[in-house]
Design a protein around this motif. Sequence first.
Motif, PDB file in Angstrom:
ATOM      1  N   ILE A 146       0.843  -1.193   0.000  1.00 39.83           N
ATOM      2  CA  ILE A 146       0.000   0.000   0.000  1.00 39.83           C
ATOM      3  C   ILE A 146       0.883   1.249   0.000  1.00 39.83           C
ATOM      4  O   ILE A 146       0.656   2.191  -0.767  1.00 39.83           O
ATOM      5  CB  ILE A 146      -0.946   0.008   1.230  1.00 39.83           C
ATOM      6  N   ALA A 147       1.912   1.261   0.853  1.00 41.97           N
ATOM      7  CA  ALA A 147       2.805   2.422   0.953  1.00 41.97           C
ATOM      8  C   ALA A 147       3.550   2.665  -0.360  1.00 41.97           C
ATOM      9  O   ALA A 147       3.668   3.811  -0.817  1.00 41.97           O
ATOM     10  CB  ALA A 147       3.792   2.229   2.101  1.00 41.97           C
ATOM     11  N   GLU A 148       4.056   1.599  -0.975  1.00 38.87           N
ATOM     12  CA  GLU A 148       4.781   1.752  -2.244  1.00 38.87           C
ATOM     13  C   GLU A 148       3.864   2.274  -3.336  1.00 38.87           C
ATOM     14  O   GLU A 148       4.241   3.153  -4.127  1.00 38.87           O
ATOM     15  CB  GLU A 148       5.387   0.412  -2.672  1.00 38.87           C
ATOM     16  N   ALA A 149       2.645   1.727  -3.399  1.00 39.77           N
ATOM     17  CA  ALA A 149       1.685   2.186  -4.408  1.00 39.77           C
ATOM     18  C   ALA A 149       1.323   3.641  -4.175  1.00 39.77           C
ATOM     19  O   ALA A 149       1.226   4.428  -5.136  1.00 39.77           O
ATOM     20  CB  ALA A 149       0.434   1.309  -4.379  1.00 39.77           C
ATOM     21  N   ASN A 156      -2.374   9.354  -1.047  1.00 40.08           N
ATOM     22  CA  ASN A 156      -2.147   8.963   0.339  1.00 40.08           C
ATOM     23  C   ASN A 156      -2.607   7.510   0.513  1.00 40.08           C
ATOM     24  O   ASN A 156      -3.356   6.978  -0.314  1.00 40.08           O
ATOM     25  CB  ASN A 156      -2.798   9.937   1.335  1.00 40.08           C
ATOM     26  N   GLU A 157      -2.148   6.853   1.563  1.00 37.29           N
ATOM     27  CA  GLU A 157      -2.412   5.424   1.751  1.00 37.29           C
ATOM     28  C   GLU A 157      -3.896   5.123   1.895  1.00 37.29           C
ATOM     29  O   GLU A 157      -4.377   4.098   1.410  1.00 37.29           O
ATOM     30  CB  GLU A 157      -1.632   4.895   2.957  1.00 37.29           C
ATOM     31  N   THR A 158      -4.640   5.990   2.550  1.00 35.48           N
ATOM     32  CA  THR A 158      -6.081   5.773   2.714  1.00 35.48           C
ATOM     33  C   THR A 158      -6.772   5.775   1.358  1.00 35.48           C
ATOM     34  O   THR A 158      -7.619   4.923   1.083  1.00 35.48           O
ATOM     35  CB  THR A 158      -6.690   6.853   3.638  1.00 35.48           C
ATOM     36  N   ALA A 159      -6.392   6.698   0.491  1.00 38.67           N
ATOM     37  CA  ALA A 159      -6.990   6.763  -0.846  1.00 38.67           C
ATOM     38  C   ALA A 159      -6.650   5.506  -1.649  1.00 38.67           C
ATOM     39  O   ALA A 159      -7.486   4.994  -2.405  1.00 38.67           O
ATOM     40  CB  ALA A 159      -6.510   8.015  -1.574  1.00 38.67           C
ATOM     41  N   VAL A 160      -5.443   4.995  -1.479  1.00 34.04           N
ATOM     42  CA  VAL A 160      -5.043   3.770  -2.168  1.00 34.04           C
ATOM     43  C   VAL A 160      -5.890   2.592  -1.676  1.00 34.04           C
ATOM     44  O   VAL A 160      -6.392   1.795  -2.474  1.00 34.04           O
ATOM     45  CB  VAL A 160      -3.533   3.485  -1.975  1.00 34.04           C
ATOM     46  N   ARG A 161      -6.076   2.507  -0.367  1.00 35.48           N
ATOM     47  CA  ARG A 161      -6.899   1.421   0.189  1.00 35.48           C
ATOM     48  C   ARG A 161      -8.335   1.489  -0.336  1.00 35.48           C
ATOM     49  O   ARG A 161      -8.921   0.481  -0.698  1.00 35.48           O
ATOM     50  CB  ARG A 161      -6.896   1.470   1.712  1.00 35.48           C
ATOM     51  N   VAL A 162      -8.897   2.688  -0.359  1.00 33.28           N
ATOM     52  CA  VAL A 162     -10.274   2.871  -0.838  1.00 33.28           C
ATOM     53  C   VAL A 162     -10.364   2.498  -2.311  1.00 33.28           C
ATOM     54  O   VAL A 162     -11.274   1.769  -2.737  1.00 33.28           O
ATOM     55  CB  VAL A 162     -10.753   4.324  -0.588  1.00 33.28           C
ATOM     56  N   ALA A 163      -9.427   2.962  -3.130  1.00 33.06           N
ATOM     57  CA  ALA A 163      -9.444   2.656  -4.564  1.00 33.06           C
ATOM     58  C   ALA A 163      -9.269   1.153  -4.803  1.00 33.06           C
ATOM     59  O   ALA A 163      -9.927   0.572  -5.675  1.00 33.06           O
ATOM     60  CB  ALA A 163      -8.351   3.446  -5.283  1.00 33.06           C
ATOM     61  N   LEU A 164      -8.400   0.518  -4.032  1.00 39.36           N
ATOM     62  CA  LEU A 164      -8.197  -0.928  -4.161  1.00 39.36           C
ATOM     63  C   LEU A 164      -9.477  -1.672  -3.820  1.00 39.36           C
ATOM     64  O   LEU A 164      -9.925  -2.543  -4.573  1.00 39.36           O
ATOM     65  CB  LEU A 164      -7.056  -1.391  -3.251  1.00 39.36           C
ATOM     66  N   HIS A 165     -10.073  -1.320  -2.687  1.00 40.86           N
ATOM     67  CA  HIS A 165     -11.303  -1.987  -2.264  1.00 40.86           C
ATOM     68  C   HIS A 165     -12.404  -1.802  -3.303  1.00 40.86           C
ATOM     69  O   HIS A 165     -13.071  -2.768  -3.690  1.00 40.86           O
ATOM     70  CB  HIS A 165     -11.759  -1.441  -0.905  1.00 40.86           C
ATOM     71  N   ARG A 166     -12.596  -0.588  -3.771  1.00 38.11           N
ATOM     72  CA  ARG A 166     -13.647  -0.320  -4.760  1.00 38.11           C
ATOM     73  C   ARG A 166     -13.356  -1.012  -6.083  1.00 38.11           C
ATOM     74  O   ARG A 166     -14.260  -1.538  -6.737  1.00 38.11           O
ATOM     75  CB  ARG A 166     -13.806   1.186  -4.954  1.00 38.11           C
ATOM     76  N   GLY A 167     -12.100  -1.030  -6.479  1.00 38.08           N
ATOM     77  CA  GLY A 167     -11.738  -1.692  -7.731  1.00 38.08           C
ATOM     78  C   GLY A 167     -11.977  -3.191  -7.677  1.00 38.08           C
ATOM     79  O   GLY A 167     -12.565  -3.775  -8.594  1.00 38.08           O
ATOM     80  N   LEU A 168     -11.548  -3.814  -6.600  1.00 35.13           N
ATOM     81  CA  LEU A 168     -11.752  -5.264  -6.465  1.00 35.13           C
ATOM     82  C   LEU A 168     -13.228  -5.605  -6.330  1.00 35.13           C
ATOM     83  O   LEU A 168     -13.704  -6.610  -6.875  1.00 35.13           O
ATOM     84  CB  LEU A 168     -10.954  -5.807  -5.274  1.00 35.13           C
ATOM     85  N   ALA A 169     -13.985  -4.746  -5.634  1.00 32.72           N
ATOM     86  CA  ALA A 169     -15.424  -4.952  -5.510  1.00 32.72           C
ATOM     87  C   ALA A 169     -16.107  -4.832  -6.863  1.00 32.72           C
ATOM     88  O   ALA A 169     -17.010  -5.606  -7.200  1.00 32.72           O
ATOM     89  CB  ALA A 169     -16.020  -3.965  -4.502  1.00 32.72           C
ATOM     90  N   ALA A 170     -15.670  -3.876  -7.677  1.00 33.53           N
ATOM     91  CA  ALA A 170     -16.242  -3.701  -9.021  1.00 33.53           C
ATOM     92  C   ALA A 170     -15.954  -4.914  -9.900  1.00 33.53           C
ATOM     93  O   ALA A 170     -16.829  -5.385 -10.635  1.00 33.53           O
ATOM     94  CB  ALA A 170     -15.705  -2.422  -9.659  1.00 33.53           C
TER      95      ALA A 170
END
Length: 178
Positions: A146-149, A156-170
């Motif tokens: 997450i930090a590297e991405a 920021n890391e929170t935005a990466v986590r949210v985008a990852l979660h939403r992308g995988l959910a989609a």
Amino acid sequence: MNGVDDGDLARLFRAALKGDEEAYGNFLNGAAGLVRAWARRRIVFGGLEAEDIVQETLLAIHVKRHTWRADGPVAPWLYAIAKHKLVDALRRQGRYPRVEISEVEDQLPSPETETLRDWEIGRALQTLTPGQRSVVTAISIEGCTIAEAARSLDMNETAVRVALHRGLAAIAKRFGRE
């Protein structure tokens, strides 16, 4: 029982226990045949040989010969010892059996299968927004943390986590795994 009668084996073993060496040799030959056939039917993974189980069982029979009840059948006693020796061998082998590649190479995916997999991944990524696509690619395909991405995508890391979660959910929703 593989051409060997339990009554004959019991008779040979009784004589062997009284000191008849020839009867003991004949008993061990008959017992080896039974255990060999039994072990071959039960060994399904590579790394174990039926002959190893036979030898371990014959050794245990010799050591534990005094535990056999002379008034009972001998085959169940033999199979119980063989079963324990097979279990011991499987435990020694570990959780994952050793299998030679040549034994399973016909079951390995062909190069075309990998191309198909890449195509399916690309198809799934196309359903995402550009931001989700870059995050999912960085983390799930390239193996970034997450930090590297977050550093490489200037997020920021929170935005990466949210985008990852939403992308995988989609992707899960689009391809039927909700």
